[in-house]
Design an enzyme around this catalytic site. Structure first.
Site, PDB file in Angstrom:
ATOM      1  N   GLU A 204      56.740  58.467  51.136  1.00 14.22           N
ATOM      2  CA  GLU A 204      55.813  57.652  51.155  1.00 14.22           C
ATOM      3  C   GLU A 204      56.274  56.359  50.679  1.00 14.22           C
ATOM      4  O   GLU A 204      55.447  55.647  49.902  1.00 14.22           O
ATOM      5  CB  GLU A 204      54.787  58.350  50.553  1.00 14.22           C
ATOM      6  CG  GLU A 204      53.935  59.651  50.928  1.00 14.22           C
ATOM      7  CD  GLU A 204      53.089  60.276  49.965  1.00 14.22           C
ATOM      8  OE1 GLU A 204      52.272  61.072  50.543  1.00 14.22           O
ATOM      9  OE2 GLU A 204      53.028  59.723  48.546  1.00 14.22           O
TER      10      GLU A 204
ATOM     11  N   GLY B  80      55.726  52.368  50.339  1.00 15.00           N
ATOM     12  CA  GLY B  80      54.820  51.077  50.635  1.00 15.00           C
ATOM     13  C   GLY B  80      55.575  49.821  50.406  1.00 15.00           C
ATOM     14  O   GLY B  80      55.953  49.005  51.229  1.00 15.00           O
TER      15      GLY B  80
ATOM     16  N   ARG C 154      47.801  40.173  42.223  1.00 10.05           N
ATOM     17  CA  ARG C 154      49.035  40.760  41.455  1.00 10.05           C
ATOM     18  C   ARG C 154      49.296  39.955  40.173  1.00 10.05           C
ATOM     19  O   ARG C 154      49.151  40.547  39.005  1.00 10.05           O
ATOM     20  CB  ARG C 154      50.420  41.236  42.053  1.00 10.05           C
ATOM     21  CG  ARG C 154      49.889  42.082  43.652  1.00 10.05           C
ATOM     22  CD  ARG C 154      51.404  42.426  43.889  1.00 10.05           C
ATOM     23  NE  ARG C 154      52.225  43.305  43.178  1.00 10.05           N
ATOM     24  CZ  ARG C 154      53.000  42.911  42.657  1.00 10.05           C
ATOM     25  NH1 ARG C 154      53.763  41.794  42.666  1.00 10.05           N
ATOM     26  NH2 ARG C 154      53.797  43.877  41.780  1.00 10.05           N
TER      27      ARG C 154
ATOM     28  N   TYR D 133      48.403  42.476  36.907  1.00 12.81           N
ATOM     29  CA  TYR D 133      49.460  43.083  36.394  1.00 12.81           C
ATOM     30  C   TYR D 133      50.540  41.924  35.550  1.00 12.81           C
ATOM     31  O   TYR D 133      51.434  42.555  35.007  1.00 12.81           O
ATOM     32  CB  TYR D 133      50.325  43.843  37.482  1.00 12.81           C
ATOM     33  CG  TYR D 133      49.679  44.508  38.373  1.00 12.81           C
ATOM     34  CD1 TYR D 133      48.847  45.752  37.961  1.00 12.81           C
ATOM     35  CD2 TYR D 133      50.054  44.360  39.616  1.00 12.81           C
ATOM     36  CE1 TYR D 133      48.369  46.612  38.875  1.00 12.81           C
ATOM     37  CE2 TYR D 133      49.578  45.113  40.677  1.00 12.81           C
ATOM     38  CZ  TYR D 133      48.525  46.266  40.177  1.00 12.81           C
ATOM     39  OH  TYR D 133      48.150  47.361  41.281  1.00 12.81           O
TER      40      TYR D 133
ATOM     41  N   CYS E  94      36.868  30.288  39.132  1.00 10.65           N
ATOM     42  CA  CYS E  94      36.501  30.020  37.679  1.00 10.65           C
ATOM     43  C   CYS E  94      36.688  31.039  36.684  1.00 10.65           C
ATOM     44  O   CYS E  94      35.766  31.954  36.329  1.00 10.65           O
ATOM     45  CB  CYS E  94      35.025  29.608  37.671  1.00 10.65           C
ATOM     46  SG  CYS E  94      34.209  28.732  38.900  1.00 10.65           S
TER      47      CYS E  94
HETATM   48  C1  LIG Z   1      50.439  53.679  46.711  1.00  8.71           C
HETATM   49  C2  LIG Z   1      51.049  55.159  46.899  1.00  8.71           C
HETATM   50  C3  LIG Z   1      52.220  55.114  47.546  1.00  8.71           C
HETATM   51  C4  LIG Z   1      53.130  54.008  47.869  1.00  8.71           C
HETATM   52  O1  LIG Z   1      53.764  53.542  46.778  1.00  8.71           O
HETATM   53  P1  LIG Z   1      54.873  52.054  46.762  1.00  8.71           P
HETATM   54  O2  LIG Z   1      55.089  51.858  45.276  1.00  8.71           O
HETATM   55  O3  LIG Z   1      54.138  51.320  47.306  1.00  8.71           O
HETATM   56  O4  LIG Z   1      56.137  52.618  47.558  1.00  8.71           O
HETATM   57  C5  LIG Z   1      52.788  56.457  48.012  1.00  8.71           C
HETATM   58  N1  LIG Z   1      52.095  57.594  47.982  1.00  8.71           N
HETATM   59  C6  LIG Z   1      50.958  57.527  47.129  1.00  8.71           C
HETATM   60  C7  LIG Z   1      50.298  58.853  47.027  1.00  8.71           C
HETATM   61  C8  LIG Z   1      50.578  56.417  46.880  1.00  8.71           C
HETATM   62  O5  LIG Z   1      49.256  56.317  46.220  1.00  8.71           O
END
Ligand SMILES: *Cc1c(COP(=O)(O)O)cnc(C)c1O
Length: 420
Positions: free
Chosen positions: A273, A275, A312, A316, A346
């Site tokens: 997964e 991102g 961001r 963070y 602001c």
């Molecule tokens: C946010 C998320 C991701 C992706 O995370 P990245 O750091 O962007 O790769 C994958 N799986 C789940 C369940 C997430 O919540």
């Protein structure tokens, strides 16, 4: 690595000058590189080609429909976390068998919609959620596939807000709870318990925590299989880090080389997964210097982009490289005051960069690098600011993929009460 490079001191996105894009579409503006996006997807695909995983791009990193469409066209699936993201997945015609759904708080309606669409599986985070999915599936006369999210209690080196695999966080289940559910799956007649999911956090640059977590999950799988439990899927989540500053993150290839041997012989269908790894360096954020403000202690570049557009840094303390789109070679003069790049909002937390040696003048365009992931997708209308436009570059051509919001968009859903 990515296709935002300087040629003759001018920043380009692929074949388009950043400055021309800023002028044509206005600022603040997100600019994405098609090539960078698809190449990063391909890097993961290639690195893991020996096991042909289902690569479900994490929609929340950047949920622009055109980007999703490109990923689906490249053979990717989608990892969703809400009904809204399911809606987006349907919009880009993502085949349901390539959709996985995680979130600690799926509502009845969201569960029902996902079952109706026939997604590959839910990643379930708690026992009450499992009961609820079973109940809704039974009502719909369906049997739905589920992976249980394991919380392996590992602590990757990253910002505490994006650690999700420590036992104190709200995510997933401990090994005992998880194993018991597998052993007592007869309690859930409308659920097909098919696998284990984990996602330990984000912007993780080393393989160590992943390896530790996979080691723990392997142990669970072995124990359960010894008791005759069938486990077919292992989802190892996302979290691969990228370069924002001086990080030296593992490459997709290095990651795969460490992980693949661990999965050998387990006969599991693997899901990933990613991102940030795919979207992060595929986008920049362009903003214009409105004023240069000098104070006795500091210099401020006040720009037209702000924390509502790119959260961001405020959220963070994240570092993003900031450059002028026309590279100024003599940017490091002696005694130069360090500069903050700040927005008009602001809040003292409204900054894009702090203490940089950066030279720019009023009217110049700045590029905030590595803004493709968790940039636009975290944006808001705070201070009644219209959210920026998004542009996709493909070679020498650019396309608007989200128009800038209008003032009408800001108030369109509001009601002025006449009777008060
Ligand atoms: C946010 C998320 C991701 C992706 O995370 P990245 O750091 O962007 O790769 C994958 N799986 C789940 C369940 C997430 O919540």
């Amino acid at each position: 690595m990515h296709h935002f490079i300087f040629k003759n001191r001018e920043l380009y996105c692929e074949g388009c000058k950043a400055k021309d894009l800023a002028k044509e579409y206005g600022t603040p503006l997100y600019v994405y590189s098609r090539r960078t996006l698809t190449e990063h997807f391909d890097k993961i695909k290639k690195a893991f080609r020996s096991i042909k995983p289902v690569i479900c791009y994490s929609v929340k990193a950047n949920s622009n429909l055109t980007l999703l469409k490109l990923i689906v066209a490249a053979g990717g699936g989608l990892d969703i976390v809400s009904g809204g993201e399911l809606y987006r997945a349907k919009k880009v015609k993502c085949p349901p068998e390539r959709i996985v759904y995680a979130s600690v708080g799926k509502t009845d309606l969201e569960i029902q919609e996902a079952i109706s669409y026939g997604i590959l599986m839910f990643n379930v985070e708690s026992t009450p959620e499992l009961h609820n999915i079973n109940r809704i599936a039974s009502r719909l006369n369906k049997k739905v596939r589920v992976a249980l999210r394991f919380n392996p209690d590992v602590k990757p080196k990253t910002h505490s807000y994006i650690i999700t695999g420590k036992k104190e966080t709200k995510f997933g289940m401990d090994s005992e709870t998880l194993k018991n559910i597998f052993l007592e799956q007869y309690n859930y007649p409308n659920i097909k318990l098919a696998g284990i999911h984990m996602h330990i956090g984000s912007q993780i640059s080393q393989a160590g925590p992943f390896i530790k977590a996979i080691g723990k999950v392997k142990k669970i799988i072995t124990q359960l299989r010894q008791k005759g439990i069938i486990i077919s899927y292992l989802n190892i989540g996302g979290g691969l880090g990228i370069v924002y500053n001086k990080e030296k993150p593992q490459t997709a290839g290095e990651f795969a080389n460490k992980v693949l041997p661990l999965l050998k012989g387990l006969d599991l269908k693997v899901l990933l997964e990613p991102g940030r790894f795919i979207a992060g360096n595929s986008g920049i954020f362009l903003t214009k210097v409105i004023y240069v403000k000098n104070t006795p202690v500091k210099k401020f570049f006040i720009v037209d982009g702000a924390m509502n557009d790119l959260l961001r840094p405020s959220l963070y303390g994240a570092y993003h490289d900031v450059v002028t789109v026309n590279k100024n070679l003599k940017s490091k003069t002696q005694n130069q005051k360090l500069a903050d790049v700040v927005g008009p909002i602001c809040e003292s937390g409204d900054f894009l960069a702090k203490d940089r040696s950066l030279e720019a003048k009023q009217g110049d365009y700045l590029a905030v690098m590595g803004a493709g992931a968790y940039g636009f997708s975290m944006s808001s209308n705070y201070n009644s600011r219209r959210r920026p436009a998004e542009v996709l570059v493909d070679g020498k051509t650019s396309y608007i993929v989200r128009r800038r919001e209008s003032y009408q968009d800001l108030t369109g859903n509001e009601v002025i009460l006449k009777k008060l």
